[in-house]
Structure formats: structure tokens, C-alpha cells
Design a protein around this motif. Structure first.
Motif, mmCIF file in Angstrom:
data_model
loop_
_atom_site.group_PDB
_atom_site.id
_atom_site.type_symbol
_atom_site.label_atom_id
_atom_site.label_comp_id
_atom_site.label_asym_id
_atom_site.label_seq_id
_atom_site.Cartn_x
_atom_site.Cartn_y
_atom_site.Cartn_z
ATOM 1 N N PHE A 193 30.156 67.412 2.835
ATOM 2 C CA PHE A 193 31.435 67.688 2.182
ATOM 3 C C PHE A 193 31.235 68.583 0.960
ATOM 4 N N ASP A 194 30.183 68.332 0.187
ATOM 5 C CA ASP A 194 29.911 69.147 -1.000
ATOM 6 C C ASP A 194 29.574 70.588 -0.629
ATOM 7 N N VAL A 195 28.801 70.779 0.435
ATOM 8 C CA VAL A 195 28.480 72.138 0.889
ATOM 9 C C VAL A 195 29.736 72.844 1.381
ATOM 10 N N ALA A 196 30.564 72.131 2.129
ATOM 11 C CA ALA A 196 31.808 72.729 2.620
ATOM 12 C C ALA A 196 32.737 73.085 1.458
ATOM 13 N N LEU A 197 32.804 72.241 0.453
ATOM 14 C CA LEU A 197 33.610 72.535 -0.728
ATOM 15 C C LEU A 197 33.093 73.779 -1.449
ATOM 16 N N TYR A 198 31.785 73.910 -1.545
ATOM 17 C CA TYR A 198 31.182 75.080 -2.180
ATOM 18 C C TYR A 198 31.490 76.363 -1.404
ATOM 19 N N VAL A 199 31.398 76.299 -0.082
ATOM 20 C CA VAL A 199 31.688 77.471 0.750
ATOM 21 C C VAL A 199 33.152 77.868 0.609
ATOM 22 N N VAL A 200 34.042 76.898 0.564
ATOM 23 C CA VAL A 200 35.464 77.196 0.372
ATOM 24 C C VAL A 200 35.701 77.826 -0.996
#
Length: 69
Positions: A48-55
Motif C-alpha cells: 500500500f505504501d509503494v502504491a501510494l508513493y507511485v500515485v
């Protein structure tokens, strides 16, 4: 949109700058998410943290294209 930013005579790739800005935004945002208890509903916190960073990187790149310096 330029591929490089001139910072006092040093050319820095724009994507590197945008990723640093996204990192600076994501750290307090992750703390706010942890404080609010939202992580209880998340299955895999690191993913979730990686996906948030990519967004965030995508949003910053989009804003940089819309409002060039």
C-alpha cells in the motif's frame, strides 16, 4: 516541459526532483494514515505504501506538466 532542472548551475533530472518531492509528501501522509488507524483496513502495508508513493509521483508529474515553472 524540460527534462532537466537548472539548480544554481547544476542540471538535475526532473524525475529525480519529482520523486524527492513525492517522498517528502509521502512521509507525513503515511504518519497521518497510521495515526488515523486506516492501516487496519489494509491487507499489505508495504505494498500500500509503494502504491501510494507511485500515485503521488504520478500526481506531481501531472501537476508539473500542467503548471510549468
Amino acid at each position: 516541459m524540460s527534462n532537466q532542472l537548472n539548480l544554481y548551475g547544476v542540471f538535475v533530472p526532473a524525475l529525480f526532483t519529482w520523486t524527492l518531492i513525492a517522498l517528502a509528501v509521502s512521509v507525513p501522509l503515511r504518519r497521518i494514515i497510521a495515526w488515523s488507524g486506516f492501516y487496519r483496513f489494509v491487507w499489505h502495508r508495504p505494498l500500500f505504501d509503494v502504491a501510494l508513493y507511485v500515485v503521488l509521483v504520478g500526481a506531481i508529474v501531472l501537476l508539473a506538466k500542467q503548471f510549468p515553472l
